[in-house]
Design an enzyme around this catalytic site. Structure first.
Site, PDB file in Angstrom:
ATOM      1  N   ASP A  89      31.660  55.104  48.268  1.00  0.00           N
ATOM      2  CA  ASP A  89      31.652  56.205  49.223  1.00  0.00           C
ATOM      3  C   ASP A  89      30.772  57.349  48.740  1.00  0.00           C
ATOM      4  O   ASP A  89      30.189  58.080  49.552  1.00  0.00           O
ATOM      5  CB  ASP A  89      33.078  56.706  49.474  1.00  0.00           C
ATOM      6  N   GLU A 130      31.682  68.196  48.879  1.00  0.00           N
ATOM      7  CA  GLU A 130      32.198  66.822  48.855  1.00  0.00           C
ATOM      8  C   GLU A 130      31.530  65.992  47.760  1.00  0.00           C
ATOM      9  O   GLU A 130      32.188  65.221  47.060  1.00  0.00           O
ATOM     10  CB  GLU A 130      31.989  66.174  50.222  1.00  0.00           C
ATOM     11  N   GLU A 182      33.747  60.925  61.304  1.00  0.00           N
ATOM     12  CA  GLU A 182      34.667  61.878  60.699  1.00  0.00           C
ATOM     13  C   GLU A 182      36.117  61.618  61.116  1.00  0.00           C
ATOM     14  O   GLU A 182      37.036  61.680  60.290  1.00  0.00           O
ATOM     15  CB  GLU A 182      34.262  63.310  61.082  1.00  0.00           C
ATOM     16  N   GLU A 252      32.930  50.918  59.844  1.00  0.00           N
ATOM     17  CA  GLU A 252      34.054  51.447  59.077  1.00  0.00           C
ATOM     18  C   GLU A 252      34.955  50.312  58.585  1.00  0.00           C
ATOM     19  O   GLU A 252      35.401  50.306  57.434  1.00  0.00           O
ATOM     20  CB  GLU A 252      34.867  52.441  59.914  1.00  0.00           C
TER      21      GLU A 252
END
Length: 264
Positions: A89, A130, A182, A252
């Site tokens: 990620d 992040e 998101e 995803e």
């Protein structure tokens, strides 16, 4: 996690996996257009995104209640899987930055509401924090970020992001993708914080990062922007935007699979 949860998630994944042999994008858009003409009759007061979420519930559940997420919630996640997710990620987020920057530029050029720029700019700014968070977490978990190579599912997702950042990609489709990406994370990790969850203490910070109420509100703002654009869109654009939404869900799921020990 109940047997029903697990079986339901697996059925969703099987359904999504079977889409790999589905029609071409042009045929998909045409088919979606035809379906939407039927569905939109009698849906007064329901937003476009709400309609999509109802229409594609199985795919959405497959993305937001994946076995990887359910394992975190149940406290049974393999920490090697979590570490794999952390490294992969991090790579994805670095590719996500230029995509969100491109959405910002499109908003500046195409939006009918200039406040969109401020909303998206907030997302760009948050990504710097992040990336710093990923580095800190990687150090804590002993994950050497510099030595991690992106796996196939990650590479394909990053290529998809790159295609969304192109000049030919309209703002309506780009903001739809931004919202979808998101909200999947927000809904997934929020599930790990709900009452009854057994999420390990050492993973709760990760879950709170995306599952918190503030991020949920940000996702609702993005959804509102997307719905405003979609309400003004042609039937052809609506179908293309819906296809983008479905592609995000597919990516995803494959991303979760990669970390859960599925496809590489």
């Amino acid at each position: 996690m109940t047997c029903a949860d697990r079986c339901g998630a697996v059925r969703c994944l099987l359904s999504i996996s079977s889409s790999s042999s589905s029609p071409s994008p042009v045929k998909k858009v045409k088919r979606i257009e035809e379906q939407n003409k039927e569905i939109m009759e009698g849906t007064d007061g329901v937003t476009i995104t709400e309609t999509w979420l109802r229409k594609h519930t199985q795919m959405y559940v497959g993305a937001t209640r994946h076995p990887f997420i359910l394992d975190i919630r149940e406290g049974s996640v393999d920490l090697s899987s979590f570490k794999r997710w952390l490294g992969q990620d991090y790579i994805f987020v670095r590719a996500f930055v230029p995509f969100v920057a491109s959405v910002l530029v499109k908003a500046w050029k195409e939006s009918d509401d200039k406040s969109d720029v401020e909303v998206i700019l907030g997302g760009v700014a948050a990504l710097n924090d992040e990336i710093s968070w990923f580095k800190k977490e990687a150090s804590k978990w002993g994950v050497a970020l510099d030595s991690i190579a992106p796996q196939r599912a990650n590479l394909e997702y990053c290529r998809f992001l790159e295609s969304l950042a192109g000049a030919e990609m309209e703002y309506t489709r780009a903001i739809t993708a931004f919202w979808a990406i998101e909200v999947v994370y927000q809904q997934s990790f929020a599930h790990c914080l709900e009452d009854g969850s057994k999420t390990p203490e050492e993973l709760k910070e990760t879950c709170r990062r995306w599952g918190n109420d503030g991020f949920a509100e940000y996702c609702r703002t993005l959804e509102s922007i997307a719905n405003r654009r979609l309400a003004q869109a042609s039937d052809d654009m609506l179908a293309k935007a819906e296809l983008i939404f479905l592609q995000v869900l597919e990516h995803e799921v494959e991303f979760w699979n990669m970390n859960h020990g599925g496809s590489a």
